[in-house]
Design an enzyme around this catalytic site. Structure first.
Site, PDB file in Angstrom:
ATOM      1  CD  GLU C  29      48.303  64.624  50.909  1.00 16.44           C
ATOM      2  OE1 GLU C  29      49.177  65.298  50.341  1.00 16.44           O
ATOM      3  OE2 GLU C  29      47.366  64.060  50.304  1.00 16.44           O
ATOM      4  CD  GLU C  59      45.960  64.406  47.424  1.00 12.45           C
ATOM      5  OE1 GLU C  59      46.026  63.242  46.972  1.00 12.45           O
ATOM      6  OE2 GLU C  59      46.972  65.053  47.755  1.00 12.45           O
ATOM      7  CG  PHE C  85      48.206  68.513  45.216  1.00 10.14           C
ATOM      8  CD1 PHE C  85      48.926  68.774  44.057  1.00 10.14           C
ATOM      9  CD2 PHE C  85      48.860  68.700  46.440  1.00 10.14           C
ATOM     10  CE1 PHE C  85      50.249  69.236  44.116  1.00 10.14           C
ATOM     11  CE2 PHE C  85      50.168  69.149  46.506  1.00 10.14           C
ATOM     12  CZ  PHE C  85      50.856  69.418  45.348  1.00 10.14           C
ATOM     13  CG  HIS C 128      53.334  72.225  42.706  1.00  7.83           C
ATOM     14  ND1 HIS C 128      53.393  71.086  41.968  1.00  7.83           N
ATOM     15  CD2 HIS C 128      53.484  71.822  43.998  1.00  7.83           C
ATOM     16  CE1 HIS C 128      53.576  70.032  42.774  1.00  7.83           C
ATOM     17  NE2 HIS C 128      53.633  70.458  44.004  1.00  7.83           N
TER      18      HIS C 128
HETATM   19  C1  LIG Z   1      48.451  64.379  44.518  1.00  4.65           C
HETATM   20  C2  LIG Z   1      49.469  65.057  45.358  1.00  4.65           C
HETATM   21  N1  LIG Z   1      49.278  65.150  46.676  1.00  4.65           N
HETATM   22  C3  LIG Z   1      50.200  65.744  47.465  1.00  4.65           C
HETATM   23  C4  LIG Z   1      51.342  66.274  46.931  1.00  4.65           C
HETATM   24  C5  LIG Z   1      52.365  66.980  47.835  1.00  4.65           C
HETATM   25  N2  LIG Z   1      53.541  66.142  47.975  1.00  4.65           N
HETATM   26  C6  LIG Z   1      54.623  66.321  47.210  1.00  4.65           C
HETATM   27  S1  LIG Z   1      55.820  65.209  47.515  1.00  4.65           S
HETATM   28  C7  LIG Z   1      54.881  64.467  48.709  1.00  4.65           C
HETATM   29  C8  LIG Z   1      55.410  63.292  49.463  1.00  4.65           C
HETATM   30  C9  LIG Z   1      55.690  62.166  48.576  1.00  4.65           C
HETATM   31  O1  LIG Z   1      56.249  61.131  49.294  1.00  4.65           O
HETATM   32  P1  LIG Z   1      56.854  59.899  48.544  1.00  4.65           P
HETATM   33  O2  LIG Z   1      55.869  59.421  47.532  1.00  4.65           O
HETATM   34  O3  LIG Z   1      57.337  58.924  49.522  1.00  4.65           O
HETATM   35  O4  LIG Z   1      58.073  60.472  47.699  1.00  4.65           O
HETATM   36  P2  LIG Z   1      59.410  61.194  48.211  1.00  4.65           P
HETATM   37  O5  LIG Z   1      59.131  62.648  48.194  1.00  4.65           O
HETATM   38  O6  LIG Z   1      59.728  60.657  49.548  1.00  4.65           O
HETATM   39  O7  LIG Z   1      60.437  60.841  47.200  1.00  4.65           O
HETATM   40  C10 LIG Z   1      53.671  65.104  48.841  1.00  4.65           C
HETATM   41  C11 LIG Z   1      52.617  64.717  49.803  1.00  4.65           C
HETATM   42  C12 LIG Z   1      51.498  66.183  45.536  1.00  4.65           C
HETATM   43  N3  LIG Z   1      52.577  66.698  44.906  1.00  4.65           N
HETATM   44  N4  LIG Z   1      50.569  65.560  44.774  1.00  4.65           N
END
Ligand SMILES: Cc1ncc(C[n+]2csc(CCOP(=O)(O)OP(=O)(O)O)c2C)c(N)n1
Ligand SMILES: Cc1ncc(C[n+]2csc(CCOP(=O)(O)OP(=O)(O)O)c2C)c(N)n1
Ligand SMILES: [Mg+2]
Ligand SMILES: [Mg+2]
Lengths: 327, 331, 327, 331
Positions: C29, C59, C85, C128
């Site tokens: 990611e 994941e 994660f 985290h």
């Molecule tokens: C299971 C998991 N994978 C990866 C992450 C890291 N992560 C945090 S926010 C995010 C992006 C999320 O995007 P979106 O769902 O569009 O929400 P936004 O942040 O744009 O509001 C990621 C990949 C996480 N917190 N949890």
């Protein structure tokens, strides 16, 4: 006292829990109408109707559903059919359930219980054979228990359900259809925690839990025939773990063997050894010995499994090795 | 429950829509000013750790919450300050939480990205993408048994639609007619990655059909449009007809987290977004609708005063209590 | 020798791996075009094109995708952004990747590497902040390493990638932007395994890994000022674990302290203690002491974190306690 | 690669379709007889542990494999004996595996529910519901880089469509145009639970639309229909146009596992299914198409002789080698 085998004791506990806790609900895969693939939940749906239901094959939804229902006042009892399947949704119990009370300073609670079962059974494949209790016992905030007898299958499950925190109760398939035993079913529900000395002894302490208890009893009996008196402790709960009972025993015997079906390295036996090596080092008259599955994946062929999975023989050998060390 | 704000618009445009818009403008502004203040506090080192602001996305929590009732349960992501404020969580307690103060909603244990305030119907943020969706379904499940008539709402980003737990929650809720609303906050980015490159069809509302449930896409910068879509979903949920997917289209005007260099932006992207962001649009509509510039100014001033006061009080509060740090692990 | 900080060393290793292993592919990611949220994968996409790509927030797909590509001849290097994660898809590494070689008797292999990072950083929330190495180290079939220095961030990652088995390399956020150090970048790629004695000593053995190394060094220095000579071992790899180096040290010093950031109960420190309590019991002149996060969830407020997360002070106290035990 | 069978139909009906059907009949029969023999061995205690038979579902592996090539990679579930046989894995080595023999495809390590035979393109069963779907996507990903032109196929039950990993695999494959075919073996049950009660809309092929990919539902008891649908999907996959969902409708004529009491069956359900099961249908079509009863009988006899011989050889083989049980944990 009814005579119940292990799985019927689980079933009786589930019936009692649904009866005594009006806020209890229960669900899982093939759990309700089929009554569970091992009959553990037989009759619940008929008796408690919509409070008991079947779910899609969606472990994250089962566990997350339990958490959401729990924080909103229910007392969910859910089943993860095999502990191996927990791994598709471990997030929900580790990152979610275990944090609820602590992070909210107790404003939210997650009084849910997950029943699962584990271990090797003849012919079971590598993805249906693991013993994973050490993973859960490394997660603060969880209650973790492994009942080894019909009475404990009944008592410990009720204790877990009554506890106002997330609990994982790990049963073992090999015990389900074991011999019947009289099970006291109308005693008060005990709080979680507390080991049991299954056999008092003087020469060496043997700590075990779950399905390994049977092998441990045989081993202790063998050693008794050989003139060695084994104090056999069934730990029952890994979290909270009853260190005091083990320490007191080792202070008496000076020797410690720990046996579990899980892989040796990183198994919870290491935690027991580490606590004793800290709290009762001076009492030790022999190295601490652990018996467990050697660090390997698990083959399906029964003949191969027997070459790996430890039993009474390996435990007896470890006990002999330990008592042979000169004081 | 209407969005909680201490400021009642002095002279809103005529009619219920005008009054609603003025209220929602105030609620959105309150979130905006809160977030801006947090940004300052983060840069000043008063707030420490990762912070995800919802600047540009305020219309979603404000509109959605306006369609819910006090008994309902709401679940958001780490980008949840706006959701909490829309639920009525006092700004001071929220500032306190992010500042690591004893007076924080969780005494500093939750922090920016994982706090809850259930007494306000805010069942919490979630810092695991998709982690809150099945939990919200569970909250809706609880309502089956308790006679409360409550429903649940879970908000998550469009990127979360690719996470297994969200899929399972959608199907679980659909199969059992659970009263839960799935609000997608579609800001087009999964952190630093354009979500359109991570899916074949970026009309995510259409995925509702896979579960046999209704899906709708609305302007997520228009609180009234969000409110109406959520109200429809809420009616369905409360009637036992199950879940709805509400995809709300919006734009994040700032980084994914404070400190994000935003290298992924197109030239002019944020500037264009700033022209159509919810506060700009609502302000124009209010003025168009006949609200005087003075009344509007009064409204703004009063919101800002509230936020200033809340921030000051939070800054002055005692730090989190280290003596009790081991408490509340178990009952 | 270039001077690199930890995250640049990771980056350099990734570049070299992509260069030297034409079958390597890399994804995760925000990994490719953004170059990673911590810049670890910066420049890879530009240099290696389609062999490096960004993924959805999935994941299970990332890990499963790596396994499938691996059994079909690729050498995937993937990133799970936070170890926490991992828990949404642990199945893929435990039930799937770890079984590939064993169950197929080596006919299939899964030469994949998962990079992740963990631990508490000021303000990081409970979801985290965990240190979960013990979970992976309890899974036979996996290689598990925790590099603590820029050189090891480089070397160990390459060793993991070159290994023909699934490997989990756990970095620590707090190290990424630490001081630069000269990093040898053209040595041969070593096989996995092997601890390093970071500081030779006579009075007490201190075993640690990962980010705790820094605190351990400070503690050892403090103790040196107090006239106590600490032998500091950086375990580096938990699987395979270099027991021999620890045993040899304890045989010399007679005393053992183990320090890690993970929760104490069920942490891998227990495994180290258990091995020593078995293999070097007679050398012990003091109880084995473990330093780790007390069994608690992790609060976000830095002031609360500081009250929980162990550092140099706690390690120094444990060392003092241990050496104070009369021989 | 056509389905491997040692029996070449003596006198098949005229025309290529007739010949194909005769070959597929033989291949299906081979699976059926294999499964029946396994059932006996299980009851006799020669095979030990959980066994999931595909009796009634044979047309799916046979039809699907007929549309693939040798270079392709196939992934099934625990209900995978038929898939392996369709890939050409010798029955003897498969019997051996289930009997825990040294001669088994994995020397007894895999067992009934988790073996692989990659030299036949059979990349393995999977005993975690949905676990194989992302792995198959990964196999398709590999083909991106190796110039092999290979594609991947993963089969799983309809119940698996509710598992998060399958969702992630579908989106991942769709987003990146991976050459993987998702075959749903829809036998209407998730173990002991009717899947229709676990979803709102049980036309699962429609979920393909959520990912922007084609989906189709075919008669899973007709090997030619399955073959054609998979061939179309394969052409698309090989052309770089990405994944397809092929839902194949079938019925399991036996329990979920050997020993299943099947309390969940409706009155007459299995009897009705036995009228339309693939062997019955194919046999009738062959006779209708002009194949003589004698030729058919000859075919049957030769398949049965093959299975008998394979079983006998496997039973006579050495048990799994315990001396090497610790080997192959690491390179
Ligand atoms: C299971 C998991 N994978 C990866 C992450 C890291 N992560 C945090 S926010 C995010 C992006 C999320 O995007 P979106 O769902 O569009 O929400 P936004 O942040 O744009 O509001 C990621 C990949 C996480 N917190 N949890
Ligand atoms: C993750 C996971 N959850 C649950 C199970 C237990 N289980 C094995 S088969 C099965 C039913 C699968 O149904 P379906 O996908 O329709 O396949 P079928 O068995 O009908 O071929 C279940 C629930 C499992 N193996 N893995
Ligand atoms: Mg987004
Ligand atoms: Mg099925």
């Amino acid at each position: 006292m009814p005579e119940l085998n292990y799985v019927s004791a689980v079933n009786a506990a589930l019936h009692r829990a649904m009866d005594e806790f009006p806020e209890a609900i229960a669900f899982g895969e093939d759990f309700a109408i089929p009554g569970g693939v091992f009959t553990a939940s037989k009759g619940l749906r008929d008796r408690f109707g919509e409070r008991v239901f079947d779910t899609p094959i969606s472990e994250a939804a089962i566990l997350g559903g339990a958490i959401g229902a729990a924080v909103r006042g229910r007392r969910p009892i859910v089943e993860i059919m095999w502990v191996d399947f927990f791994l598709v949704a471990l997030d929900q119990i580790v990152n979610q359930a275990a944090n609820v009370r602590y992070v909210s300073q107790g404003e939210l609670t997650a009084p849910l219980t997950v029943r699962t079962q584990q271990g090797v059974l003849a012919g079971s494949c590598a993805q249906h054979s693991q013993s994973l209790e050490a993973i859960f016992a490394h997660v603060p905030g969880l209650i973790v228990g492994l009942p080894a007898t019909p009475q404990d299958a009944y008592d410990m499950l009720l204790s877990a359900i009554a506890a106002d925190d997330p609990a994982v109760v790990i049963e073992h398939r090999s015990l389900y259809f074991g011999p019947r035993a009289p099970v006291s079913v109308d005693g008060p529900i005990e709080p979680v925690g507390g080991a049991r000395v299954r056999r008092a002894g003087e020469d060496v302490t043997l700590v075990t839990w779950g399905a390994m208890l049977g092998a441990a009893v045989s081993a202790a009996e063998q050693l008794a025939d050989e003139g060695v008196s084994v104090e056999l402790i069934d730990a029952r709960w890994l979290a909270p773990f009853d260190t005091a009972t083990v320490t007191a025993s080792v202070e008496k015997t000076g020797r410690l063997v720990i046996a579990h079906e899980a892989n040796v390295s990183g198994g919870f036996g290491a935690e027991v050894a580490a606590r004793i090596a800290n709290e009762a080092l001076w009492s030790l008259e022999a190295p601490i010995v652990r018996v467990g599955l050697p660090d390997s994946r698990i083959p399906a062929a029964p003949v191969l499994q027997r070459a790996l999975v430890p039993g009474a023989e390996q435990i007896a050998a470890a006990l002999r090795e330990t008592v042979a060390v000169p004081a | 429950m209407t969005p909680t704000t201490t400021t009642t618009p002095a002279a809103a445009p005529a009619g219920p829509a005008g009054a609603a818009l003025a209220g929602q403008f105030a609620a959105m502004l309150r979130i905006r000013r809160f977030e801006e203040r947090i940004e300052k506090m983060r840069h000043a080192g008063e707030v420490i750790g990762s912070v995800h602001l919802c600047i540009g996305q305020e219309a979603i929590p404000v509109g959605a919450r306006a369609a819910l009732e006090e008994r309902d349960a709401l679940f958001s992501t780490y980008r949840g300050h706006g959701w909490a404020l829309a639920c009525g969580v006092p700004a001071e307690a929220l500032f306190g939480e992010l500042l690591g103060k004893r007076t924080g909603v969780n005494g500093g244990r939750g922090g920016s990205a994982y706090f809850s305030a259930p007494s306000y119907g805010f069942y919490g943020e979630n810092s695991i993408v998709g982690g809150g969706a099945p939990i919200a379904a569970g909250a809706a499940l609880a309502a089956r048994y308790d006679g409360s008539g409550a429903i649940a709402l879970t908000a998550f980003g469009e990127g979360a639609m690719n996470q297994g737990s969200v899929h399972e929650a959608l199907n679980f809720a659909a199969a059992f007619d659970l009263g839960v609303i799935f609000v997608i906050e579609n800001n087009r980015y999964s952190e630093l990655t354009p979500t359109k490159d991570m899916v074949r069809d970026d009309e995510l509302w259409k995925r509702a059909a896979a579960y046999g449930i209704p899906g709708v896409r609305v302007d997520g910068n228009d609180p009234l449009a969000v409110r109406d879509a959520v109200a429809e979903a809420a009616a369905r949920a409360r009637a036992g007809e199950g879940p709805t997917v509400v995809e709300t289209m919006t734009e994040r005007l700032v980084g994914h987290y404070i400190g994000d260099g935003e290298a992924y932006r197109q030239e002019g992207e944020v500037a264009a977004a700033r022209e159509r962001e919810p506060l700009v649009v609502a302000r124009a509509a209010l003025l168009d609708g006949g609200m005087s510039a003075d009344s509007l100014e009064e409204l703004v001033t009063s919101v800002e005063a509230e936020i200033d006061a809340a921030a000051a009080a939070a800054l002055a509060a005692e730090p989190a209590d280290t003596t009790t740090v081991r408490e509340h692990l178990h009952a």
